[in-house]
Design a protein around this motif. Structure first.
Motif, mmCIF file in Angstrom:
data_model
loop_
_atom_site.group_PDB
_atom_site.id
_atom_site.type_symbol
_atom_site.label_atom_id
_atom_site.label_comp_id
_atom_site.label_asym_id
_atom_site.label_seq_id
_atom_site.Cartn_x
_atom_site.Cartn_y
_atom_site.Cartn_z
ATOM 1 N N MET A 1 0.851 -1.190 0.000
ATOM 2 C CA MET A 1 0.000 0.000 0.000
ATOM 3 C C MET A 1 0.886 1.239 0.000
ATOM 4 O O MET A 1 1.823 1.344 0.767
ATOM 5 N N SER A 2 0.560 2.217 -0.872
ATOM 6 C CA SER A 2 1.374 3.419 -0.975
ATOM 7 C C SER A 2 1.070 4.375 0.165
ATOM 8 O O SER A 2 -0.014 4.383 0.730
ATOM 9 N N VAL A 3 2.060 5.188 0.534
ATOM 10 C CA VAL A 3 1.905 6.186 1.584
ATOM 11 C C VAL A 3 1.808 7.550 0.918
ATOM 12 O O VAL A 3 2.595 7.886 0.039
ATOM 13 N N ASN A 4 0.838 8.351 1.335
ATOM 14 C CA ASN A 4 0.655 9.680 0.765
ATOM 15 C C ASN A 4 1.396 10.715 1.607
ATOM 16 O O ASN A 4 1.034 10.958 2.763
ATOM 17 N N TYR A 5 2.449 11.309 1.036
ATOM 18 C CA TYR A 5 3.223 12.324 1.739
ATOM 19 C C TYR A 5 2.697 13.709 1.369
ATOM 20 O O TYR A 5 2.266 13.943 0.241
ATOM 21 N N ALA A 6 2.733 14.632 2.324
ATOM 22 C CA ALA A 6 2.252 15.984 2.098
ATOM 23 C C ALA A 6 3.415 16.899 1.772
ATOM 24 O O ALA A 6 4.476 16.826 2.398
ATOM 25 N N GLY A 7 3.217 17.754 0.784
ATOM 26 C CA GLY A 7 4.239 18.717 0.416
ATOM 27 C C GLY A 7 3.804 19.517 -0.792
ATOM 28 O O GLY A 7 2.782 19.219 -1.422
ATOM 29 N N ILE A 8 4.576 20.544 -1.109
ATOM 30 C CA ILE A 8 4.285 21.395 -2.262
ATOM 31 C C ILE A 8 5.465 21.317 -3.221
ATOM 32 O O ILE A 8 6.608 21.602 -2.842
ATOM 33 N N ALA A 9 5.192 20.909 -4.440
ATOM 34 C CA ALA A 9 6.244 20.703 -5.437
ATOM 35 C C ALA A 9 6.079 21.640 -6.620
ATOM 36 O O ALA A 9 4.966 21.831 -7.118
ATOM 37 N N LEU A 10 7.179 22.211 -7.043
ATOM 38 C CA LEU A 10 7.239 22.878 -8.337
ATOM 39 C C LEU A 10 7.686 21.833 -9.342
ATOM 40 O O LEU A 10 8.785 21.276 -9.215
ATOM 41 N N VAL A 11 6.839 21.521 -10.312
ATOM 42 C CA VAL A 11 7.127 20.483 -11.302
ATOM 43 C C VAL A 11 7.546 21.156 -12.601
ATOM 44 O O VAL A 11 6.816 22.006 -13.138
ATOM 45 N N LEU A 12 8.706 20.775 -13.121
ATOM 46 C CA LEU A 12 9.238 21.363 -14.350
ATOM 47 C C LEU A 12 9.394 20.297 -15.422
ATOM 48 O O LEU A 12 9.946 19.231 -15.171
ATOM 49 N N ASN A 13 8.880 20.602 -16.607
ATOM 50 C CA ASN A 13 9.028 19.736 -17.776
ATOM 51 C C ASN A 13 9.688 20.583 -18.848
ATOM 52 O O ASN A 13 9.025 21.363 -19.539
ATOM 53 N N CYS A 14 10.995 20.458 -18.971
ATOM 54 C CA CYS A 14 11.781 21.349 -19.822
ATOM 55 C C CYS A 14 12.059 20.719 -21.180
ATOM 56 O O CYS A 14 12.722 19.682 -21.272
ATOM 57 N N GLY A 15 11.546 21.351 -22.228
ATOM 58 C CA GLY A 15 11.856 20.946 -23.588
ATOM 59 C C GLY A 15 12.888 21.870 -24.192
ATOM 60 O O GLY A 15 13.409 22.775 -23.531
#
Length: 378
Positions: A1-15
């Motif tokens: 079973m997966s564990v849900n961690y709390a946090g704030i992420a800046l997600v970058l997808n650089c082309g």
């Protein structure tokens, strides 16, 4: 079973010429911010534009609250099989892997370097498209060529779209009220790039893309599976160079090569207008998908669900129906009314008497990258 961690992420997808970004609070369903910087000449300048945008009043984001910066990296090779906290040594290894993904890893790396300079006090995590497929058994990732040549040049199946296949297979289980470890699923990520993955108990055990994203399904501009001798045949009879054949198979083939259109909406319009070429192309496209469904059904031994996702998979009911046509004897039967139209929300489209459920689930690769990145630093 997966564990849900709390946090704030800046997600970058650089082309090479654009940077897509999202800010994701993993405790909230909707992202805090979504954006795109286009016509990128310098990734450092693009990152500064993103920072300026997020710093504006009313952006909904407080940069000081960021937990992590998550980066999409296309090719992790055999080196990276999990989310990886980035340091100078990891950057060097990503650069070496550019030989396997020359169009993708260099701009991914440029974005990483720029973001690490802009956010030096926040951990950065690389999420590799190939990592979800690190669980492939040896028989699934091994090509039948000379082992010494394969080992020396890294020739093996890596697979791609891993974040999408991971997210969608887990969402399929959740919607079916099951643990992902108790489910066997075939995920069909159908966009301009397309791939199929057999997911057994939450792990990838086979996938259609190979050394590169060229192998497998018919795509918008890529041929997918083809006799390898086509390359030497065109070199000998048409005088084409390796680069010219590479361009042909990656940029001038697939639906574009067969119909003149890479967008499936245009292909459907052409079919409605009576185009024989477009109809044949659609048949080729769906036939290839059906073949992979049958192959992966056999590899899994038992199948619980087939799930469509990505631009074509979520929006094209003709493709969905055509891809499953004739599979009723395998226990796969869709309800045409449920299947009709675009699906912006998770939707069950199988008939009540279908032994295997069929779902359409919008993918969310950015959220998957955010979730994995937060977990990696928690």
């Amino acid at each position: 079973m997966s564990v849900n961690y709390a946090g704030i992420a800046l997600v970058l997808n650089c082309g090479s010429s654009s940077v897509k970004y999202q800010v994701v609070d993993t405790t909230q369903e909707e992202p805090l911010a979504v954006g795109l910087v286009e016509r990128v000449d310098n990734h450092a300048e693009a990152i500064q534009q993103i920072i300026a945008s997020l710093d504006e009043p009313g952006s909904g984001v407080t940069l000081a609250d960021l937990t992590v910066v998550g980066h999409r990296v296309v090719q992790g090779g055999a080196e990276f099989s999990a989310p990886t906290i980035i340091d100078d040594e990891v950057e060097k290894k990503i650069a070496v892997l550019a030989t396997l993904a020359p169009l993708h890893n260099p701009p991914n790396l440029a974005g990483i370097s720029a973001a690490r300079a802009a956010f030096p006090n926040i951990p950065h995590v690389a999420i590799f498209d190939t990592a979800f497929h690190a669980t492939l058994p040896e028989a699934a990732y091994t090509y039948a060529i000379d082992r010494r040549v394969a080992a020396e040049h890294g020739v093996r199946r890596y697979g791609f779209h891993g974040t999408s296949h991971s997210y969608v297979s887990r969402e399929t289980a959740r919607l079916m009220g099951k643990q992902v470890e108790d489910l066997n699923t075939i995920v069909l990520h159908l966009g301009n790039g397309a791939s199929a993955t057999a997911v057994k108990a939450g792990k990838s055990v086979d996938t259609s893309m190979g050394l590169t994203p060229l192998e497998g399904l018919v795509m918008g501009t890529r041929s997918g599976d083809i006799d390898p001798a086509v390359v030497t045949h065109l070199a000998r009879t048409a005088g084409m160079t390796v680069d010219e054949v590479d361009t042909l198979l990656n940029r001038q083939s697939g639906m574009l090569g067969l119909t003149g259109y890479s967008d499936m909406r245009d292909v459907n319009d052409a079919i409605d207008a009576g185009s024989h070429e477009a109809k044949v192309a659609m048949d080729v496209y769906c036939r290839r998908i059906r073949g992979y469904i049958g192959q992966y059904y056999a590899q899994l031994g038992h199948l619980d669900a087939v799930t469509f996702t990505a631009g074509v998979g979520e929006n094209d009911d003709v493709v969905r129906a055509g891809s499953l046509e004739g599979l009723e004897e395998l226990g796969i039967k869709i309800d045409l009314e449920r299947n009709a139209g675009r699906k912006k929300q998770p939707t069950l489209i199988s008939a009540d008497d279908s032994r295997i459920q069929v779902w359409v689930i919008p993918t969310n690769e950015e959220r998957e990258i955010a979730t994995q990145s937060v977990a990696a630093v928690s």
